[in-house]
Structure formats: C-alpha cells, structure tokens
Design a protein around this motif. Sequence first.
Motif, mmCIF file in Angstrom:
data_model
loop_
_atom_site.group_PDB
_atom_site.id
_atom_site.type_symbol
_atom_site.label_atom_id
_atom_site.label_comp_id
_atom_site.label_asym_id
_atom_site.label_seq_id
_atom_site.Cartn_x
_atom_site.Cartn_y
_atom_site.Cartn_z
ATOM 1 N N ASN A 170 53.237 29.333 42.471
ATOM 2 C CA ASN A 170 53.298 29.355 43.932
ATOM 3 C C ASN A 170 51.921 29.651 44.526
ATOM 4 N N SER A 171 50.921 28.976 43.981
ATOM 5 C CA SER A 171 49.518 29.034 44.427
ATOM 6 C C SER A 171 48.793 30.307 44.010
ATOM 7 N N ALA A 172 49.487 31.252 43.380
ATOM 8 C CA ALA A 172 48.831 32.458 42.869
ATOM 9 C C ALA A 172 48.193 32.127 41.524
ATOM 10 N N LEU A 173 46.876 32.210 41.469
ATOM 11 C CA LEU A 173 46.111 31.830 40.284
ATOM 12 C C LEU A 173 45.559 33.075 39.591
ATOM 13 N N THR A 174 45.899 33.237 38.320
ATOM 14 C CA THR A 174 45.352 34.321 37.511
ATOM 15 C C THR A 174 44.805 33.720 36.226
ATOM 16 N N VAL A 175 43.622 34.189 35.829
ATOM 17 C CA VAL A 175 42.949 33.653 34.641
ATOM 18 C C VAL A 175 42.495 34.813 33.758
ATOM 19 N N TRP A 176 42.657 34.639 32.459
ATOM 20 C CA TRP A 176 42.152 35.594 31.477
ATOM 21 C C TRP A 176 41.274 34.857 30.478
ATOM 22 N N GLN A 177 40.189 35.490 30.068
ATOM 23 C CA GLN A 177 39.364 34.977 28.982
ATOM 24 C C GLN A 177 39.220 36.079 27.933
ATOM 25 N N ASN A 178 39.609 35.753 26.723
ATOM 26 C CA ASN A 178 39.561 36.731 25.633
ATOM 27 C C ASN A 178 40.276 38.029 26.014
ATOM 28 N N ASP A 179 41.448 37.858 26.631
ATOM 29 C CA ASP A 179 42.344 38.952 27.023
ATOM 30 C C ASP A 179 41.794 39.830 28.146
ATOM 31 N N VAL A 180 40.751 39.370 28.807
ATOM 32 C CA VAL A 180 40.189 40.085 29.958
ATOM 33 C C VAL A 180 40.472 39.261 31.212
ATOM 34 N N GLN A 181 41.080 39.878 32.218
ATOM 35 C CA GLN A 181 41.359 39.143 33.457
ATOM 36 C C GLN A 181 40.048 38.815 34.160
ATOM 37 N N THR A 182 39.890 37.552 34.506
ATOM 38 C CA THR A 182 38.645 37.104 35.136
ATOM 39 C C THR A 182 38.845 36.636 36.576
ATOM 40 N N THR A 183 40.058 36.232 36.923
ATOM 41 C CA THR A 183 40.335 35.728 38.274
ATOM 42 C C THR A 183 41.742 36.116 38.680
ATOM 43 N N LYS A 184 41.894 36.543 39.915
ATOM 44 C CA LYS A 184 43.209 36.773 40.511
ATOM 45 C C LYS A 184 43.077 36.488 42.002
ATOM 46 N N VAL A 185 43.614 35.361 42.437
ATOM 47 C CA VAL A 185 43.459 34.941 43.823
ATOM 48 C C VAL A 185 44.571 33.948 44.146
ATOM 49 N N THR A 186 44.933 33.854 45.414
ATOM 50 C CA THR A 186 45.942 32.891 45.843
ATOM 51 C C THR A 186 45.263 31.722 46.540
ATOM 52 N N ILE A 187 45.468 30.541 46.002
ATOM 53 C CA ILE A 187 44.873 29.334 46.585
ATOM 54 C C ILE A 187 45.421 29.131 47.997
ATOM 55 N N GLY A 188 44.527 28.931 48.932
ATOM 56 C CA GLY A 188 44.917 28.718 50.321
ATOM 57 C C GLY A 188 44.951 29.977 51.162
ATOM 58 N N SER A 189 44.783 31.147 50.532
ATOM 59 C CA SER A 189 44.779 32.412 51.271
ATOM 60 C C SER A 189 43.455 32.580 52.008
ATOM 61 N N ASP A 190 43.389 33.597 52.868
ATOM 62 C CA ASP A 190 42.134 33.875 53.577
ATOM 63 C C ASP A 190 41.016 34.182 52.585
ATOM 64 N N GLU A 191 41.355 34.933 51.532
ATOM 65 C CA GLU A 191 40.348 35.243 50.513
ATOM 66 C C GLU A 191 39.842 33.965 49.859
ATOM 67 N N TRP A 192 40.765 33.086 49.507
ATOM 68 C CA TRP A 192 40.387 31.813 48.881
ATOM 69 C C TRP A 192 39.502 30.984 49.816
ATOM 70 N N ASN A 193 39.916 30.872 51.059
ATOM 71 C CA ASN A 193 39.151 30.063 52.016
ATOM 72 C C ASN A 193 37.739 30.603 52.199
ATOM 73 N N SER A 194 37.605 31.929 52.156
ATOM 74 C CA SER A 194 36.276 32.531 52.262
ATOM 75 C C SER A 194 35.435 32.206 51.035
ATOM 76 N N LEU A 195 36.054 32.259 49.863
ATOM 77 C CA LEU A 195 35.330 31.922 48.634
ATOM 78 C C LEU A 195 34.862 30.470 48.656
ATOM 79 N N VAL A 196 35.736 29.579 49.091
ATOM 80 C CA VAL A 196 35.370 28.162 49.167
ATOM 81 C C VAL A 196 34.243 27.966 50.171
#
Length: 235
Positions: A170-196
Amino acid sequence: MILSIKTKALAAFILVSAISLPVFAADNQLTAEEMADGWQLLFNGADMSQWRTFKQPTVNEKWQIEDGAITLTAGGGGDLISKKSYSNFELTLDWKISEVGNSGILILADEKGKYIYSHAPEIQILDNERHPDNKLDTHLSGSLYDMIASPVASHKKAGEWNSTKIRLENSALTVWQNDVQTTKVTIGSDEWNSLVANSKFASWPGFAKAKTGHIGLQDHGDKVWFKNIKIKELN
C-alpha cells in the motif's frame, strides 16, 4: 541390545535438537515453509524464463547463468525486467558486484519511458570503495538512489555476496540490506515528495507514479551477479 538410560537420553536430545533446527533452502530453492507461506521463485538457477530484456521479448545473450547466478557478462545486455508485474509484495535476493562496478534493483518499472529508471525507484548496487559514483552517500549500495542514504553498517566490499529485502505494501516501502534497514518511507507522502523534489528526479514526469510494475535488474555496464530471487505477493 539394551540401551542405558544415559544413551537413551542422549539420543532423545539429538533428535529434539535436529527437529528444532531451522531448515534452510539451497541456492535458488524454496523451503517447505516458504512455499506454504506463498513465496515464489523468480529464478530457479537453471533458466531465466521469468525474465526478459527491457522492451524486448527475450533475454539478451550477454545475460548468462554462471555458478547458479544470473550474471551480466558484459555491458550492452540491457536491463532485465520480470515478465510479471507486482503491486504489493516482498522481494528478497542476493547480489554481488564486481570491482568498480555499478548496478541496481528497480521496482514499479514500466516501459513507457526511454529507460527502465525513467519511472522506477532504484535500490543502488555499487562498489562503494572504488566506483566514482561514491561521492554522495545516497548513491552508495543499499540506498534508495539519490533519495535516502543507506547506513554504513549495511555495506560490504565488492566481490562479497549481499542480501536485499524489499517490502512494498500500500505504497509503504521498506528496504533492508544485509539485515540492516536502509529505507522506510511511503511513496506519495509529503516526506516522499520532499525527497523527490530534492533529487535528480524532481523534473522527471511519471517518476514513481505507477501502482504496479516490473522488478528490474540493471545493466550499468559492469559485471554483476544475482541469485536466490524470491517474491511473495501481499494481499
């Protein structure tokens, strides 16, 4: 032969220990638990039947299988995309990059733009020590490319296998690399739009607008390996 009480106890302990051990799948296979949980293989170690080259019906011959891994043997193979599209999913895979190498894992990819990355967010793959694109922390391996930097604790040296897990629900994106969380953000949110807005994608029409898309493996001209590619569709 009559076993002593001590021998019986030892045998029972060994049996219980064996039963309680986790079951790990061999490369490019699913455990019984993964299959029961709805996981599917996107690569079985023997063929690339679930992939094709971006905007092409088949896989370019520069993508080969080496030692049980999908391998870009030379630049010019084009980006790979999964034949199937996904919206809500959890994806896991292992990757290894060559020295001075660059590649990436893309999600929500479509074929409307000129390039696979025209509209698709990318999880960066990089030789962090040697590649010239290492000047920005948002360009290091595991980063949501040009948007969110990965922690140093998630990094490994070129030539070593890395694990990546990507969950999109539901547009919530979470990413882990080598068991370490690297990204947690919701696509289309205010935070996302600011990052873009503060990234190279600010003026790219259609970037990350798709709700459904292909999984992509990038040809950046450098040798790269992928294996244990598994996906579970959510909802």
